[in-house]
Design an enzyme around this catalytic site. Structure first.
Site, PDB file in Angstrom:
ATOM      1  CG  ASN A   6      -1.768   1.183   1.389  1.00 15.90           C
ATOM      2  OD1 ASN A   6      -1.839   2.013   0.486  1.00 15.90           O
ATOM      3  ND2 ASN A   6      -2.436   1.291   2.527  1.00 15.90           N
ATOM      4  CG  LEU A   7       3.008   1.954  -3.412  1.00 12.22           C
ATOM      5  CD1 LEU A   7       3.411   2.273  -4.846  1.00 12.22           C
ATOM      6  CD2 LEU A   7       4.214   1.431  -2.634  1.00 12.22           C
ATOM      7  CE  LYS A   8      -0.308   3.086   4.661  1.00 11.20           C
ATOM      8  NZ  LYS A   8      -0.225   3.143   6.108  1.00 11.20           N
ATOM      9  CG  HIS A  88      -5.994   1.502   4.990  1.00 11.34           C
ATOM     10  ND1 HIS A  88      -5.562   2.531   5.787  1.00 11.34           N
ATOM     11  CD2 HIS A  88      -4.971   0.620   4.916  1.00 11.34           C
ATOM     12  CE1 HIS A  88      -4.323   2.269   6.169  1.00 11.34           C
ATOM     13  NE2 HIS A  88      -3.940   1.118   5.655  1.00 11.34           N
ATOM     14  CD  GLU A 157      -3.572  -2.914   7.225  1.00  5.50           C
ATOM     15  OE1 GLU A 157      -2.402  -3.027   6.848  1.00  5.50           O
ATOM     16  OE2 GLU A 157      -4.303  -1.974   6.882  1.00  5.50           O
ATOM     17  N   GLY A 163       2.124   2.018  10.856  1.00  2.00           N
ATOM     18  CA  GLY A 163       3.092   3.106  10.750  1.00  2.00           C
ATOM     19  C   GLY A 163       3.778   3.463  12.057  1.00  2.00           C
ATOM     20  CB  SER A 193       4.727  -2.015  12.288  1.00  2.00           C
ATOM     21  OG  SER A 193       4.386  -0.654  12.497  1.00  2.00           O
TER      22      SER A 193
HETATM   23  P1  PGA Z   1       2.576   0.174   7.741  1.00  2.80           P
HETATM   24  O1  PGA Z   1       1.126   0.354   7.049  1.00  2.80           O
HETATM   25  O2  PGA Z   1       3.187  -1.039   7.122  1.00  2.80           O
HETATM   26  O3  PGA Z   1       3.307   1.431   7.413  1.00  2.80           O
HETATM   27  O4  PGA Z   1       2.329  -0.003   9.190  1.00  2.80           O
HETATM   28  C1  PGA Z   1       0.327  -0.762   6.781  1.00  2.80           C
HETATM   29  C2  PGA Z   1      -0.957  -0.323   6.141  1.00  2.80           C
HETATM   30  O5  PGA Z   1      -1.427   0.788   6.444  1.00  2.80           O
HETATM   31  O6  PGA Z   1      -1.555  -1.039   5.332  1.00  2.80           O
END
Ligand code: PGA
Length: 240
Positions: A6-8, A88, A157, A163, A193
């Site tokens: 997920n590159l956000k 999400h 998640e 994050g 994470s």
């Molecule tokens: P992260 O994000 O790996 O930076 O914790 C995961 C996600 O939001 O899908």
């Protein structure tokens, strides 16, 4: 296994193209049998038709119309996109999407036959309130969702793990996934994470079918190393 990046709100269109080329090269050379997804920013969507499945991080439940700032099915079809992330935690908690909105999105994109990665997970205060409160909270995120949909993938998640560098213990992940598997036959990814340093252990858990990776996936070599981990684990399992 399933490995999703997920590159956000990261990478430009140019950088995403470079990333995709590097990832495709890696998959060609390693002949990996893993199922790999990338969710780029909306402005970086493009037609990619090789090994990697490209999905949308978000879209409105409409063909087109007056929904300023949103994209719909028509904009996804232009690039042959048939995969979408729904629910999400950043959409739920930062953008304020309610379960009602998510249910509408789910129903619309299910009707279109999309592969849906549907995310669930609890914030820290809910986790701290105890196991039953936590499971009730997560159960509410399944309300209105067709858990039997054949193109469904669930991503568990925990909000507090996204994050932050924090993760539940392996045992906690295994136990929650086991409980969630009772709710739906869909594969379940763990997200929050996941790093090169813990991916192998997480992927090796029997109730984990893959990972959804944010920050660490921005480093192509890290994401590729996780794909290698999944490949190695499957090989060992196959030899047993
Ligand atoms: P992260 O994000 O790996 O930076 O914790 C995961 C996600 O939001 O899908």
């Amino acid at each position: 296994m399933i490995l999703a990046a997920n590159l956000k709100t990261n990478l430009t269109r140019e950088k995403t193209n470079k990333y995709m080329k590097g990832l495709e090269r890696f998959l060609d050379e390693s002949k990996s049998a893993q199922e790999v997804y990338v969710f780029p920013a909306t402005s970086s969507l493009d037609k990619y038709t090789k090994n990697v499945v490209v999905g949308a991080q978000n879209a409105y439940p409409t063909l087109n119309g007056a929904f300023t700032g949103e994209i719909g099915l028509e904009q996804l079809e232009e690039f042959g996109i048939k995969t979408i992330l729904i629910g999400h935690s950043e959409r739920r908690h930062i953008l304020g999407e309610t379960q009602e909105i998510l249910v509408k999105k789910f129903a619309f994109y299910k009707e279109q036959g999309f592969k849906i990665i549907y995310c669930v997970g609890e914030p820290l205060n809910i986790r701290e309130a105890g196991h039953d409160v936590m499971m009730n909270y997560i159960s509410a995120q399944y309300e209105g969702i067709d858990t039997e949909y054949e193109n469904l993938i669930i991503a568990y998640e925990p909000v507090w793990a996204i994050g932050t560098g924090l993760t539940p213990t392996l045992e906690e992940i295994e136990n929650i996934h086991k409980e969630l598997k009772k709710k739906s036959p869909a594969p379940i990814l763990y997200g929050g994470s996941v790093k090169v340093t813990n991916a192998k252990d997480v992927l090796a858990l029997t109730s984990v079918d893959g990972v959804l990776v944010g920050s660490a996936a921005l480093y192509l070599d890290h994401f590729c190393s996780m794909i290698d981990d999944a490949e190695a684990i499957e090989k060992i399992a196959g030899e047993k």
